[in-house]
Design an enzyme around this catalytic site. Structure first.
Site, PDB file in Angstrom:
ATOM      1  N   GLY A  13       0.802  -1.211   0.000  1.00 53.31           N
ATOM      2  CA  GLY A  13       0.000   0.000   0.000  1.00 53.31           C
ATOM      3  C   GLY A  13       0.837   1.264   0.000  1.00 53.31           C
ATOM      4  O   GLY A  13       0.467   2.276  -0.605  1.00 53.31           O
ATOM      5  N   ASN A  14       2.009   1.214   0.660  1.00 58.13           N
ATOM      6  CA  ASN A  14       2.851   2.406   0.735  1.00 58.13           C
ATOM      7  C   ASN A  14       3.621   2.658  -0.552  1.00 58.13           C
ATOM      8  O   ASN A  14       4.339   3.648  -0.674  1.00 58.13           O
ATOM      9  CB  ASN A  14       3.827   2.297   1.917  1.00 58.13           C
ATOM     10  CG  ASN A  14       4.782   1.125   1.782  1.00 58.13           C
ATOM     11  OD1 ASN A  14       4.492   0.167   1.077  1.00 58.13           O
ATOM     12  ND2 ASN A  14       5.904   1.198   2.458  1.00 58.13           N
ATOM     13  N   LYS A 132     -12.782  -6.589   4.713  1.00 59.74           N
ATOM     14  CA  LYS A 132     -11.682  -5.985   3.953  1.00 59.74           C
ATOM     15  C   LYS A 132     -11.615  -4.474   4.169  1.00 59.74           C
ATOM     16  O   LYS A 132     -12.547  -3.746   3.841  1.00 59.74           O
ATOM     17  CB  LYS A 132     -11.869  -6.275   2.460  1.00 59.74           C
ATOM     18  CG  LYS A 132     -10.789  -5.682   1.578  1.00 59.74           C
ATOM     19  CD  LYS A 132      -9.434  -6.297   1.870  1.00 59.74           C
ATOM     20  CE  LYS A 132      -8.358  -5.714   0.968  1.00 59.74           C
ATOM     21  NZ  LYS A 132      -7.027  -6.208   1.326  1.00 59.74           N
ATOM     22  N   LYS A 217      -5.673  -8.109  -2.533  1.00 57.80           N
ATOM     23  CA  LYS A 217      -4.728  -8.006  -3.643  1.00 57.80           C
ATOM     24  C   LYS A 217      -3.663  -9.095  -3.616  1.00 57.80           C
ATOM     25  O   LYS A 217      -3.187  -9.539  -4.673  1.00 57.80           O
ATOM     26  CB  LYS A 217      -4.066  -6.632  -3.659  1.00 57.80           C
ATOM     27  CG  LYS A 217      -3.077  -6.400  -2.526  1.00 57.80           C
ATOM     28  CD  LYS A 217      -2.359  -5.078  -2.645  1.00 57.80           C
ATOM     29  CE  LYS A 217      -1.425  -4.852  -1.456  1.00 57.80           C
ATOM     30  NZ  LYS A 217      -0.364  -5.858  -1.347  1.00 57.80           N
ATOM     31  N   LYS A 279      -1.033 -11.788   3.545  1.00 55.66           N
ATOM     32  CA  LYS A 279       0.178 -12.004   2.773  1.00 55.66           C
ATOM     33  C   LYS A 279       0.696 -13.428   2.976  1.00 55.66           C
ATOM     34  O   LYS A 279       1.132 -14.088   2.023  1.00 55.66           O
ATOM     35  CB  LYS A 279       1.250 -10.983   3.174  1.00 55.66           C
ATOM     36  CG  LYS A 279       0.868  -9.546   2.836  1.00 55.66           C
ATOM     37  CD  LYS A 279       1.857  -8.570   3.408  1.00 55.66           C
ATOM     38  CE  LYS A 279       1.568  -7.122   3.061  1.00 55.66           C
ATOM     39  NZ  LYS A 279       0.227  -6.746   2.701  1.00 55.66           N
TER      40      LYS A 279
END
Length: 316
Positions: A13-14, A132, A217, A279
């Site tokens: 995200g970063n 989410k 994602k 993840k």
């Protein structure tokens, strides 16, 4: 430039939106430049056979809010259209910036964005239990006001604040897998599966339709990696390693770990929902379905991790 197997790189995200900033387009472009400089370095160091996936949490949250605020003036946008819009916008930024970074290094390589639909099961239990996170972080007081005023489902997110949560069904298949693989096999850098993909169902007439959900994602990245036959899935995040006991006194970085060891750590509740846990789930899924390796590390350490010098390396 080796093309054997190839990589799927799941940006964190970063990579596009830095924490603590407003998230303007200019700020997103600055962040994208920083990230793509690292990706360009991968290419010139022999890791040029790449598919890039990315998140869209802040962007899709802003798109939804923008639609709601303007709802009395213009037509509202459903969530699947918001995901599609952010795929196009973020993909445009990534492909333009990466093309510029490659040109600066004397590399001419096609970079293309594919608007990606992902099949989900409309009977997935996730539709009954939204989990989410999307959009911005809020204080507890702001969250309670949004629950009352907008009817949103809000949850606390790993000590970082409160976020809106929406259904997150599991990805089943990638609708555009054939063109993605065709471009990948020709050596194009393909940006695909943005924001986890546009969630679609299929009706009795065998027609696709959009659903109000967001797909994780990293799970979509694992599915893309499996379906196009990549050897390695690289999941980029804010930290250089996966850690156990993240907030405790026994915090420990994991360098080389097997799927069996990760299964046990998952059972012990080591990884936070909405943060590292998805993840790890994506890593396990990819390896269970024939992938060779998963690397989890920070963007700045990606090249070093691919050379085996840092990061968490997960194998069977």
């Amino acid at each position: 430039m080796s093309k054997k197997g190839g990589l799927v790189i799941a940006l964190g995200g970063n990579a596009i939106s830095k924490p603590g900033m407003r998230g303007t387009i200019q700020e997103q472009l600055y962040a994208t430049v920083e990230t793509m400089e690292h990706v360009a370095e991968l290419v010139i160091n022999g890791f040029g056979h790449i598919i890039i996936t990315h998140g869209n949490g802040p962007q899709v949250g802003a798109a939804i809010l923008r639609s709601e605020i303007a709802g009395k003036t213009v037509y509202p946008l459903p969530m699947d259209i918001c995901v599609a819009d952010t795929q196009g916008g973020i993909g445009y930024m990534i492909q333009q910036v990466l093309t510029n970074c490659l040109r600066k290094r004397g590399v001419k390589l096609p970079v293309v964005t594919t608007i990606t639909q992902v099949m989900v099961d409309v009977n997935d239990r996730a539709f009954e239990n939204p989990t989410k996170p999307v959009g911005m972080f809020y204080s507890e007081q702001e969250a309670r006001e949004l629950i009352a005023g907008r009817g949103w489902t809000m949850k606390e997110d790993a000590g970082r604040g409160w976020r809106r949560v929406v259904p997150s069904p599991k990805p089943i298949s990638i609708i555009e897998v054939e063109p993605i693989k065709a471009m990948f096999d020709k050596g194009f850098i393909v940006i695909a599966g943005g924001g986890g993909g546009i969630p679609v169902g299929i009706n009795r007439n065998n027609s696709l339709y959009g659903t109000e959900a967001v797909i994780d994602k990293d799970l979509t990245s694992a599915l893309i990696a499996t379906e196009i036959g990549a050897d390695t899935l690289v999941i980029l995040t804010a930290v250089e390693f996966v850690y156990t006991d993240w907030s405790g006194p026994q915090k420990r970085a994991l360098s080389n770990v097997t799927t069996g060891e990760l299964d046990k750590l998952m059972e012990n509740g080591e990884f936070a929902e909405g943060s590292m846990k998805p993840k790890i789930e994506a890593a396990l899924k990819f390896l269970q379905n024939g992938g060779k390796k998963v690397i989890i590390t920070s963007t700045s350490q990606c090249l070093a991790a691919l050379r085996g010098k840092t990061g968490t390396h997960i194998t069977k």
